[in-house]
Design a protein around this motif. Structure first.
Motif, PDB file in Angstrom:
ATOM      1  N   LEU A  60     -24.587  28.037  31.888  1.00 44.00           N
ATOM      2  CA  LEU A  60     -23.901  28.131  30.599  1.00 44.00           C
ATOM      3  C   LEU A  60     -24.908  27.975  29.464  1.00 44.00           C
ATOM      4  O   LEU A  60     -25.782  27.109  29.511  1.00 44.00           O
ATOM      5  N   PRO A  61     -24.788  28.800  28.435  1.00 44.61           N
ATOM      6  CA  PRO A  61     -25.728  28.683  27.311  1.00 44.61           C
ATOM      7  C   PRO A  61     -25.488  27.396  26.526  1.00 44.61           C
ATOM      8  O   PRO A  61     -24.350  27.023  26.251  1.00 44.61           O
ATOM      9  N   VAL A  62     -26.569  26.725  26.187  1.00 45.03           N
ATOM     10  CA  VAL A  62     -26.518  25.500  25.398  1.00 45.03           C
ATOM     11  C   VAL A  62     -27.225  25.787  24.081  1.00 45.03           C
ATOM     12  O   VAL A  62     -28.330  26.317  24.082  1.00 45.03           O
ATOM     13  N   SER A  63     -26.608  25.435  22.974  1.00 48.54           N
ATOM     14  CA  SER A  63     -27.180  25.790  21.682  1.00 48.54           C
ATOM     15  C   SER A  63     -27.771  24.598  20.932  1.00 48.54           C
ATOM     16  O   SER A  63     -27.669  24.516  19.729  1.00 48.54           O
ATOM     17  N   LEU A  64     -28.381  23.674  21.634  1.00 51.14           N
ATOM     18  CA  LEU A  64     -29.069  22.566  20.988  1.00 51.14           C
ATOM     19  C   LEU A  64     -30.548  22.915  20.852  1.00 51.14           C
ATOM     20  O   LEU A  64     -31.153  23.430  21.795  1.00 51.14           O
ATOM     21  N   PRO A  65     -31.160  22.629  19.718  1.00 53.41           N
ATOM     22  CA  PRO A  65     -32.541  23.064  19.473  1.00 53.41           C
ATOM     23  C   PRO A  65     -33.544  22.661  20.551  1.00 53.41           C
ATOM     24  O   PRO A  65     -34.287  23.486  21.050  1.00 53.41           O
ATOM     25  N   LEU A  66     -33.577  21.398  20.948  1.00 53.68           N
ATOM     26  CA  LEU A  66     -34.543  20.953  21.955  1.00 53.68           C
ATOM     27  C   LEU A  66     -34.217  21.455  23.352  1.00 53.68           C
ATOM     28  O   LEU A  66     -35.068  21.483  24.223  1.00 53.68           O
ATOM     29  N   LEU A  67     -32.962  21.830  23.575  1.00 54.56           N
ATOM     30  CA  LEU A  67     -32.522  22.189  24.918  1.00 54.56           C
ATOM     31  C   LEU A  67     -32.508  23.689  25.183  1.00 54.56           C
ATOM     32  O   LEU A  67     -32.015  24.131  26.212  1.00 54.56           O
ATOM     33  N   SER A  68     -33.036  24.462  24.268  1.00 55.31           N
ATOM     34  CA  SER A  68     -32.967  25.912  24.453  1.00 55.31           C
ATOM     35  C   SER A  68     -33.751  26.378  25.673  1.00 55.31           C
ATOM     36  O   SER A  68     -33.399  27.367  26.296  1.00 55.31           O
ATOM     37  N   THR A  69     -34.811  25.666  26.026  1.00 55.51           N
ATOM     38  CA  THR A  69     -35.601  26.060  27.199  1.00 55.51           C
ATOM     39  C   THR A  69     -35.489  25.057  28.345  1.00 55.51           C
ATOM     40  O   THR A  69     -36.097  25.254  29.385  1.00 55.51           O
ATOM     41  N   ALA A  70     -34.753  23.982  28.128  1.00 56.62           N
ATOM     42  CA  ALA A  70     -34.643  22.950  29.164  1.00 56.62           C
ATOM     43  C   ALA A  70     -33.179  22.619  29.401  1.00 56.62           C
ATOM     44  O   ALA A  70     -32.362  22.663  28.492  1.00 56.62           O
ATOM     45  N   SER A  71     -32.871  22.305  30.630  1.00 54.93           N
ATOM     46  CA  SER A  71     -31.524  21.881  30.979  1.00 54.93           C
ATOM     47  C   SER A  71     -31.619  20.895  32.133  1.00 54.93           C
ATOM     48  O   SER A  71     -32.608  20.872  32.859  1.00 54.93           O
ATOM     49  N   PRO A  72     -30.591  20.074  32.305  1.00 54.06           N
ATOM     50  CA  PRO A  72     -30.619  19.144  33.441  1.00 54.06           C
ATOM     51  C   PRO A  72     -30.539  19.908  34.754  1.00 54.06           C
ATOM     52  O   PRO A  72     -29.890  20.944  34.842  1.00 54.06           O
ATOM     53  N   ALA A  73     -31.192  19.403  35.756  1.00 55.38           N
ATOM     54  CA  ALA A  73     -31.185  20.033  37.082  1.00 55.38           C
ATOM     55  C   ALA A  73     -29.958  19.557  37.848  1.00 55.38           C
ATOM     56  O   ALA A  73     -30.055  18.738  38.772  1.00 55.38           O
ATOM     57  N   LEU A  74     -28.808  20.077  37.472  1.00 51.53           N
ATOM     58  CA  LEU A  74     -27.541  19.655  38.075  1.00 51.53           C
ATOM     59  C   LEU A  74     -27.493  19.889  39.584  1.00 51.53           C
ATOM     60  O   LEU A  74     -27.060  19.006  40.331  1.00 51.53           O
ATOM     61  N   PRO A  75     -27.923  21.062  40.079  1.00 47.90           N
ATOM     62  CA  PRO A  75     -27.898  21.248  41.538  1.00 47.90           C
ATOM     63  C   PRO A  75     -28.788  20.242  42.273  1.00 47.90           C
ATOM     64  O   PRO A  75     -28.425  19.779  43.357  1.00 47.90           O
ATOM     65  N   LEU A  76     -29.911  19.895  41.681  1.00 48.41           N
ATOM     66  CA  LEU A  76     -30.805  18.905  42.292  1.00 48.41           C
ATOM     67  C   LEU A  76     -30.095  17.567  42.451  1.00 48.41           C
ATOM     68  O   LEU A  76     -30.216  16.898  43.480  1.00 48.41           O
ATOM     69  N   MET A  77     -29.323  17.185  41.438  1.00 49.14           N
ATOM     70  CA  MET A  77     -28.565  15.932  41.501  1.00 49.14           C
ATOM     71  C   MET A  77     -27.589  15.947  42.678  1.00 49.14           C
ATOM     72  O   MET A  77     -27.486  14.967  43.424  1.00 49.14           O
ATOM     73  N   ALA A  78     -26.879  17.054  42.814  1.00 44.34           N
ATOM     74  CA  ALA A  78     -25.876  17.150  43.875  1.00 44.34           C
ATOM     75  C   ALA A  78     -26.522  17.197  45.257  1.00 44.34           C
ATOM     76  O   ALA A  78     -26.018  16.578  46.202  1.00 44.34           O
ATOM     77  N   ILE A  79     -27.630  17.910  45.382  1.00 49.28           N
ATOM     78  CA  ILE A  79     -28.338  17.960  46.671  1.00 49.28           C
ATOM     79  C   ILE A  79     -28.761  16.546  47.068  1.00 49.28           C
ATOM     80  O   ILE A  79     -28.569  16.124  48.208  1.00 49.28           O
ATOM     81  N   PHE A  80     -29.325  15.799  46.130  1.00 53.32           N
ATOM     82  CA  PHE A  80     -29.731  14.424  46.419  1.00 53.32           C
ATOM     83  C   PHE A  80     -28.523  13.581  46.811  1.00 53.32           C
ATOM     84  O   PHE A  80     -28.531  12.890  47.829  1.00 53.32           O
ATOM     85  N   TYR A  81     -27.462  13.632  46.003  1.00 58.36           N
ATOM     86  CA  TYR A  81     -26.283  12.816  46.261  1.00 58.36           C
ATOM     87  C   TYR A  81     -25.704  13.080  47.649  1.00 58.36           C
ATOM     88  O   TYR A  81     -25.477  12.155  48.429  1.00 58.36           O
ATOM     89  N   TRP A  82     -25.455  14.355  47.965  1.00 57.19           N
ATOM     90  CA  TRP A  82     -24.832  14.673  49.242  1.00 57.19           C
ATOM     91  C   TRP A  82     -25.770  14.418  50.413  1.00 57.19           C
ATOM     92  O   TRP A  82     -25.322  14.034  51.490  1.00 57.19           O
ATOM     93  N   SER A  83     -27.058  14.610  50.215  1.00 59.46           N
ATOM     94  CA  SER A  83     -28.016  14.375  51.300  1.00 59.46           C
ATOM     95  C   SER A  83     -28.094  12.903  51.659  1.00 59.46           C
ATOM     96  O   SER A  83     -28.301  12.554  52.813  1.00 59.46           O
TER      97      SER A  83
END
Length: 177
Positions: free
Chosen positions: A37-60
């Motif tokens: 999903l597009p995020v329109s915050l200035p600092l976040l235009s090129t960075a986003s949280p690694a949500l899938p990484l969080m879930a992989i860690f949690y479920w693993s």
């Protein structure tokens, strides 16, 4: 007629177990889509949280039986295809996180959540750096490290919220699996 009615609950029960067993992979996929999903915050235009990484860690850590290395690898391929990363980068990173985290599940068992949070924060650093380095190497130029650092801060900060949502799903949907 009683033979066919006794067969139906067994089939439905099996389908229910299969569907519940897919919850971890489905949750990773949903988080991957949310990441797009597009995020329109200035600092976040090129960075986003690694949500899938969080879930992989949690479920693993919590249900390694339901999120295998092959599943992590395939979800990584989907992530690469959908995000435009060089093919195989996310697959390798998610596979490494899955294998390392699944092997450490006993360490996190019956510990306070803060221990899991610190464990995730520790795992996310090399995971995101490997992703940055491999992506840079495969495109032949160093990508801006600032975006990776911002992504790390967002990822580590938002992990408790994502873990809470995944724990709710685990407690409500995976009690009997």
């Amino acid at each position: 007629m009683t033979g066919t009615t006794s067969l139906k609950p067994g089939v439905w029960q099996k389908l229910d177990v299969v569907a519940r067993g897919l919850v971890p992979a489905f949750s990773v996929f949903i988080l991957l889509l949310i990441n797009l999903l597009p995020v329109s915050l200035p600092l976040l235009s090129t960075a986003s949280p690694a949500l899938p990484l969080m879930a992989i860690f949690y479920w693993s850590v919590n249900r390694p039986d339901l999120l295998t290395g092959l599943t992590a690898f395939m979800l990584g391929l989907m992530q690469d295809l959908l995000t435009g990363l060089p093919l195989g980068v996310s697959s390798l990173v998610l596979l490494l996180v899955q294998a390392g985290s699944a092997s450490q599940g006993r360490f996190f068992h019956n510990k306070p959540f803060i221990v899991m949070w610190w464990g995730f924060a520790f795992v996310a650093i090399p995971a995101l750096l490997i992703q940055w380095f491999l992506s840079s190497a495969l495109i032949g130029a160093f990508l801006p490290i600032r975006a990776t650092l911002i992504s790390y801060v967002l990822t580590a900060t938002l992990f408790p919220l994502v873990a809470w949502a995944l724990a709710r799903a685990q407690n409500s949907l995976l009690r009997h699996v």
